[in-house]
Scaffold this motif. Structure first.
Motif, PDB file in Angstrom:
ATOM      1  N   TRP A 243       0.996  -1.076   0.074  1.00 23.53           N
ATOM      2  CA  TRP A 243       0.144  -0.092   0.030  1.00 23.53           C
ATOM      3  C   TRP A 243       0.992   1.384  -0.087  1.00 23.53           C
ATOM      4  CZ3 TRP A 243       1.992   1.706   4.894  1.00 23.53           C
ATOM      5  CH2 TRP A 243       2.248   0.931   5.548  1.00 23.53           C
ATOM      6  N   TRP A 244       0.282   2.443  -0.149  1.00 22.31           N
ATOM      7  CA  TRP A 244       0.951   3.608  -0.425  1.00 22.31           C
ATOM      8  C   TRP A 244       0.474   4.486   0.665  1.00 22.31           C
ATOM      9  CZ3 TRP A 244       0.055   0.447  -4.352  1.00 22.31           C
ATOM     10  CH2 TRP A 244       0.987   0.387  -5.470  1.00 22.31           C
ATOM     11  N   PHE A 245       1.268   5.328   1.353  1.00 22.01           N
ATOM     12  CA  PHE A 245       0.799   6.517   2.025  1.00 22.01           C
ATOM     13  C   PHE A 245       0.429   7.612   1.052  1.00 22.01           C
ATOM     14  CE2 PHE A 245       3.132   4.660   5.620  1.00 22.01           C
ATOM     15  CZ  PHE A 245       2.041   4.306   6.523  1.00 22.01           C
ATOM     16  N   ALA A 246      -0.498   8.477   1.273  1.00 24.20           N
ATOM     17  CA  ALA A 246      -0.894   9.588   0.511  1.00 24.20           C
ATOM     18  C   ALA A 246      -1.314  10.592   1.386  1.00 24.20           C
ATOM     19  CB  ALA A 246      -2.013   9.204  -0.541  1.00 24.20           C
ATOM     20  N   GLU A 247      -0.784  11.924   1.317  1.00 22.64           N
ATOM     21  CA  GLU A 247      -0.950  13.028   2.060  1.00 22.64           C
ATOM     22  C   GLU A 247      -2.298  14.004   1.217  1.00 22.64           C
ATOM     23  OE1 GLU A 247       1.031  17.155   3.767  1.00 22.64           O
ATOM     24  OE2 GLU A 247       2.109  15.553   2.603  1.00 22.64           O
ATOM     25  N   VAL A 248      -2.950  14.317   2.060  1.00 22.91           N
ATOM     26  CA  VAL A 248      -4.200  15.211   1.366  1.00 22.91           C
ATOM     27  C   VAL A 248      -3.586  16.576   1.187  1.00 22.91           C
ATOM     28  CG1 VAL A 248      -6.267  16.230   1.438  1.00 22.91           C
ATOM     29  CG2 VAL A 248      -5.954  13.960   2.371  1.00 22.91           C
ATOM     30  N   VAL A 249      -3.494  16.996  -0.100  1.00 22.39           N
ATOM     31  CA  VAL A 249      -2.920  18.430  -0.708  1.00 22.39           C
ATOM     32  C   VAL A 249      -3.991  19.306  -0.923  1.00 22.39           C
ATOM     33  CG1 VAL A 249      -0.691  17.321  -1.223  1.00 22.39           C
ATOM     34  CG2 VAL A 249      -2.828  17.778  -2.933  1.00 22.39           C
ATOM     35  N   SER A 250      -5.198  18.821  -1.232  1.00 24.32           N
ATOM     36  CA  SER A 250      -6.303  19.939  -1.434  1.00 24.32           C
ATOM     37  C   SER A 250      -7.593  19.287  -1.250  1.00 24.32           C
ATOM     38  CB  SER A 250      -6.120  20.539  -2.794  1.00 24.32           C
ATOM     39  OG  SER A 250      -6.572  19.626  -3.791  1.00 24.32           O
ATOM     40  N   HIS A 251      -8.632  19.934  -0.825  1.00 27.33           N
ATOM     41  CA  HIS A 251      -9.904  19.262  -0.455  1.00 27.33           C
ATOM     42  C   HIS A 251     -10.929  20.418  -1.021  1.00 27.33           C
ATOM     43  CE1 HIS A 251     -13.372  18.601   1.917  1.00 27.33           C
ATOM     44  NE2 HIS A 251     -12.992  17.175   1.973  1.00 27.33           N
ATOM     45  N   ASP A 252     -11.733  20.248  -2.128  1.00 33.88           N
ATOM     46  CA  ASP A 252     -12.443  21.079  -2.709  1.00 33.88           C
ATOM     47  C   ASP A 252     -14.015  20.947  -2.807  1.00 33.88           C
ATOM     48  OD1 ASP A 252     -13.740  22.909  -4.332  1.00 33.88           O
ATOM     49  OD2 ASP A 252     -13.023  22.141  -6.191  1.00 33.88           O
ATOM     50  N   LEU A 253     -14.700  21.343  -1.816  1.00 36.52           N
ATOM     51  CA  LEU A 253     -15.849  20.902  -1.340  1.00 36.52           C
ATOM     52  C   LEU A 253     -17.046  21.646  -2.477  1.00 36.52           C
ATOM     53  CD1 LEU A 253     -17.878  19.235   0.667  1.00 36.52           C
ATOM     54  CD2 LEU A 253     -18.147  21.538   1.738  1.00 36.52           C
ATOM     55  N   ARG A 254     -17.479  20.881  -3.532  1.00 37.78           N
ATOM     56  CA  ARG A 254     -18.288  21.265  -4.667  1.00 37.78           C
ATOM     57  C   ARG A 254     -19.519  21.419  -4.359  1.00 37.78           C
ATOM     58  NH1 ARG A 254     -15.646  20.139  -9.788  1.00 37.78           N
ATOM     59  NH2 ARG A 254     -13.286  20.211  -9.193  1.00 37.78           N
ATOM     60  N   THR A 255     -20.313  20.475  -3.559  1.00 40.76           N
ATOM     61  CA  THR A 255     -21.617  20.849  -3.032  1.00 40.76           C
ATOM     62  C   THR A 255     -21.568  20.399  -1.800  1.00 40.76           C
ATOM     63  OG1 THR A 255     -22.284  18.402  -3.569  1.00 40.76           O
ATOM     64  CG2 THR A 255     -22.064  19.829  -5.394  1.00 40.76           C
ATOM     65  N   PRO A 256     -22.764  20.614  -0.750  1.00 41.53           N
ATOM     66  CA  PRO A 256     -22.461  20.220   0.565  1.00 41.53           C
ATOM     67  C   PRO A 256     -22.193  18.678   0.742  1.00 41.53           C
ATOM     68  CG  PRO A 256     -24.394  21.534   0.095  1.00 41.53           C
ATOM     69  CD  PRO A 256     -23.949  21.225  -1.263  1.00 41.53           C
ATOM     70  N   ASP A 257     -22.173  17.943  -0.291  1.00 37.90           N
ATOM     71  CA  ASP A 257     -22.044  16.466   0.149  1.00 37.90           C
ATOM     72  C   ASP A 257     -21.146  15.917  -0.994  1.00 37.90           C
ATOM     73  OD1 ASP A 257     -23.719  16.283  -2.484  1.00 37.90           O
ATOM     74  OD2 ASP A 257     -25.112  14.987  -1.272  1.00 37.90           O
ATOM     75  N   ILE A 258     -20.488  16.600  -1.878  1.00 37.05           N
ATOM     76  CA  ILE A 258     -19.297  16.309  -2.972  1.00 37.05           C
ATOM     77  C   ILE A 258     -18.025  16.908  -2.852  1.00 37.05           C
ATOM     78  CG2 ILE A 258     -18.763  15.738  -5.385  1.00 37.05           C
ATOM     79  CD1 ILE A 258     -21.850  15.531  -5.976  1.00 37.05           C
ATOM     80  N   ALA A 259     -17.042  16.058  -2.695  1.00 33.50           N
ATOM     81  CA  ALA A 259     -15.583  17.078  -2.508  1.00 33.50           C
ATOM     82  C   ALA A 259     -14.902  16.255  -3.347  1.00 33.50           C
ATOM     83  CB  ALA A 259     -15.144  16.714  -1.182  1.00 33.50           C
ATOM     84  N   VAL A 260     -14.053  17.065  -3.894  1.00 30.04           N
ATOM     85  CA  VAL A 260     -12.912  16.441  -4.832  1.00 30.04           C
ATOM     86  C   VAL A 260     -11.504  16.507  -3.931  1.00 30.04           C
ATOM     87  CG1 VAL A 260     -11.379  16.860  -7.007  1.00 30.04           C
ATOM     88  CG2 VAL A 260     -13.694  17.501  -7.036  1.00 30.04           C
ATOM     89  N   VAL A 261     -10.921  15.273  -3.608  1.00 32.12           N
ATOM     90  CA  VAL A 261     -10.021  15.059  -2.646  1.00 32.12           C
ATOM     91  C   VAL A 261      -8.662  14.851  -3.607  1.00 32.12           C
ATOM     92  CG1 VAL A 261      -8.979  13.925  -0.620  1.00 32.12           C
ATOM     93  CG2 VAL A 261     -11.521  14.378  -1.071  1.00 32.12           C
ATOM     94  N   THR A 262      -7.718  15.694  -3.386  1.00 34.66           N
ATOM     95  CA  THR A 262      -6.438  15.442  -4.224  1.00 34.66           C
ATOM     96  C   THR A 262      -5.330  15.021  -3.168  1.00 34.66           C
ATOM     97  OG1 THR A 262      -6.892  17.083  -5.826  1.00 34.66           O
ATOM     98  CG2 THR A 262      -4.474  16.335  -5.914  1.00 34.66           C
TER      99      THR A 262
END
Length: 469
Positions: A243-262
C-alpha cells in the motif's frame, strides 16, 4: 470482493505439519530487487448482530474425511505464472460462459452453491464465527465493525469456486484478488485457516448434498484458488509496496455532499486512466472503500478522487466532511479494466452518472494525451442541475477538443440510458459506464439493445460500487 483466502501444498494434500491447505511457499527473489514495506492491517467489517456461534464440535473432522483429503491429487487446472499487472474486472456471468461440458468438480461445487443460496447469511455468519473462534489472532486483521464488507471473503471465494472451469477469466480475477489482499496484511500462512472454516461452513449448511466426494472437490478447488492468489501476491511483492501513504494536498467541496480530494502518494503510483483504487482513512482503520481516479496520470504525480457522502457511509463522510490538507490516507494498488484501447480508432461512448463522471473525465484526458482524433461522446447524467457539479470542467474539455461532445442529461428519474438511444448509431463505438449500480445495470441492458456487443461494454464492478461508501 477482497478478503483473505487460503491455499494448499503443491500436490493438493496437507503438507508436513498438518492442516488441510498448507501453502506452498513462493520462491524468494533477489533481495536487492524487493520493495519492502511495513506490515499492514487487514480487511472487512462485521457489524450489528454477533455471528451465530459455532457448535463446540469441530466441523467435519472425521478420520475418513481427513484420510480422503490426504489422498487428493494435484488440481487439474495449473495456474500460469502471474503477470506483472492485471486489470481484470470481477468475473461476470457473460464472461464465464462455459466453452465445454462442466467438470465433475465444477458440478459438485455448483450443487453446493445451489443448496446454500437460500441461507447465504447464515453461512457467512457461521464462517466468521468459526474463523474468529478457532483463530482469534486473525480478528485483528479486520475492522472493529463487520457490516458492509461482512460477506466479502466468502463471496470472493464462492465466486471463484463457481467458475473454476473458466480458467482464463478465473486466473486473472484471482491474481488481482491476491495482489489486493496484500494491503490487508494477508500472509501465506493465513490461507489454511480460511480454508478450514470455508469447508466447515459449507458442510454444515449444505448437509443434504455434502459427502466425501463433494468435500474432496471443494478441497481441490480451494487449493487451486488459493495457490494462484499466493503466487500473484509473492510476485507483486517483488515490484510494488502492499500500500501507499498519501497526503491530502487539497480538499475542494463542490456541493454540501461532494468533494474533490487530491492526494500526493509517498512513492510513484502507476495506474491507467479509468482504473480505481481502494482507500483507507485514519478515522476508520482497516475499512477500505473503492474510488476511481478523476484524471489521467499527471506529471506531478498527484491523484484526485470525487467523493460523495452517502447516508451512514463511514469513509465517504470522513473524506467529505473531515479530511483536510495534511491528513494521511492509505491507498491500495490500482485495479479495473475500464481503460482505453489505444490500438484502435473506435469512438468512445461514455455514460457517467453523478460522481461516476470522474473516471469518464480521466478517459477523455487519456485520449487527448495520445493525440488521436477519435470521437468521444459523453453523456453526463444527474437528477438535478445542482448535481452536475463538474459540468464546467467537462465543457472546458469540449471547447479544447473538437472530437469531444458532452451532453448533460438531467432527469429526476435518472434515465440516462434512455437518452443514449436518441443518438447514434453506436456500432463503431466502445462503451464505458460509470455511476450508481442501477444506472450501470440499466445502461448495459440499453447498450446491448441498441446493438453494442457485450465485449465492447466496459464498466466498474457493480459489487465494488455497492460497497463504496
Amino acid at each position: 470482493m477482497d478478503a483473505p483466502t487460503t491455499t494448499s501444498a503443491d500436490d493438493g494434500t496437507p503438507g508436513d505439519g498438518g492442516g488441510w491447505f498448507t501453502p506452498r511457499k513462493p520462491s524468494k527473489g533477489p533481495e536487492d530487487g524487493r520493495i519492502t514495506t511495513a506490515p499492514t492491517t487487514q480487511e472487512p467489517p462485521e457489524s450489528g448482530e454477533a455471528p451465530e456461534a459455532p457448535e463446540t464440535r469441530e466441523a467435519p473432522q472425521t478420520k475418513d474425511a481427513l484420510g480422503a483429503r490426504k489422498a487428493l491429487r494435484a488440481p487439474q487446472h495449473q495456474a500460469p505464472p502471474p503477470q506483472a499487472q492485471s486489470t481484470a474486472p470481477p468475473i461476470s456471468v457473460q464472461q464465464a460462459k462455459p466453452a465445454q461440458k462442466a467438470s465433475a468438480d465444477a458440478l459438485l461445487v455448483q450443487r453446493t452453491m445451489a443448496e446454500i443460496e437460500p441461507v447465504a447469511d447464515k453461512v457467512t455468519s457461521y464462517f466468521y464465527a468459526l474463523l474468529f473462534t478457532r483463530h482469534p489472532d486473525l480478528r485483528a486483521l479486520f475492522p472493529a465493525a463487520m457490516d458492509t464488507q461482512r460477506d466479502r471473503i466468502l463471496k470472493a471465494l464462492l465466486t471463484a469456486a463457481e467458475h473454476i472451469d473458466h480458467t482464463d477469466v478465473l486466473v486473472a480475477y484471482l491474481k488481482n484478488l491476491g495482489r489486493g489482499h496484500r494491503k490487508y496484511g494477508t500472509q501465506a500462512e493465513h490461507y489454511p485457516a480460511v480454508g478450514e472454516c470455508l469447508i466447515g461452513s459449507l458442510s454444515r449448511y449444505a448437509s443434504a448434498t455434502w459427502d466425501e466426494e463433494t468435500e474432496a472437490a471443494w478441497v481441490r478447488t480451494y487449493t487451486t484458488i488459493s495457490q494462484v492468489m499466493i503466487d500473484a501476491a509473492a510476485e507483486d511483492e517483488m515490484r510494488a509496496p502492499a500500500w501507499w501513504f498519501a497526503e491530502v494536498v487539497s480538499h475542494d467541496l463542490r456541493t454540501p455532499d461532494i468533494a474533490v480530494v487530491t492526494v500526493r502518494p509517498d512513492q510513484p503510483y502507476p495506474f491507467l486512466a479509468g482504473q480505481y483504487t481502494s482507500l483507507e482513512t485514519p478515522w476508520w482503520p482497516r475499512v477500505w472503500r473503492h474510488y476511481s481516479f478523476a484524471s489521467a496520470p499527471r506529471p506531478d504525480g498527484l491523484l484526485s478522487f470525487h467523493v460523495k457522502a452517502v447516508p451512514a457511509g463511514w469513509v465517504s463522510n470522513a473524506l467529505v466532511h473531515h479530511a483536510r490538507p495534511g491528513d494521511i490516507l492509505r491507498l491500495g494498488p490500482p485495479t479495473g479494466s475500464m481503460t482505453v484501447d489505444h490500438t484502435t480508432d473506435s469512438g468512445l461512448l461514455c455514460l457517467g452518472g453523478g460522481t461516476g463522471i470522474a473516471p469518464i473525465k480521466a478517459l477523455v484526458e487519456d485520449v487527448a494525451e495520445h493525440g488521436r482524433r477519435r470521437p468521444v461522446e459523453v453523456f453526463y447524467g444527474a437528477r438535478t442541475d445542482h448535481d452536475l457539479y463538474d459540468i464546467d470542467t467537462m465543457l472546458r474539455l469540449q471547447r479544447s477538443h473538437p472530437w469531444l461532445a458532452v451532453r448533460p442529461v438531467v432527469d429526476q428519474r435518472a434515465q440516462l440510458p434512455d437518452a443514449v438511444r436518441e443518438y447514434g448509431p453506436w456500432n463503431e463505438y466502445d462503451a464505458y459506464l460509470s455511476g450508481p449500480p442501477g444506472m450501470i445495470r440499466n445502461g448495459v441492458d440499453a447498450l446491448r439493445d441498441i446493438g453494442i456487443p457485450e465485449g465492447r461494454i466496459r464498466h466498474d464492478s457493480v459489487e465494488e460500487l455497492v460497497a463504496s461508501d
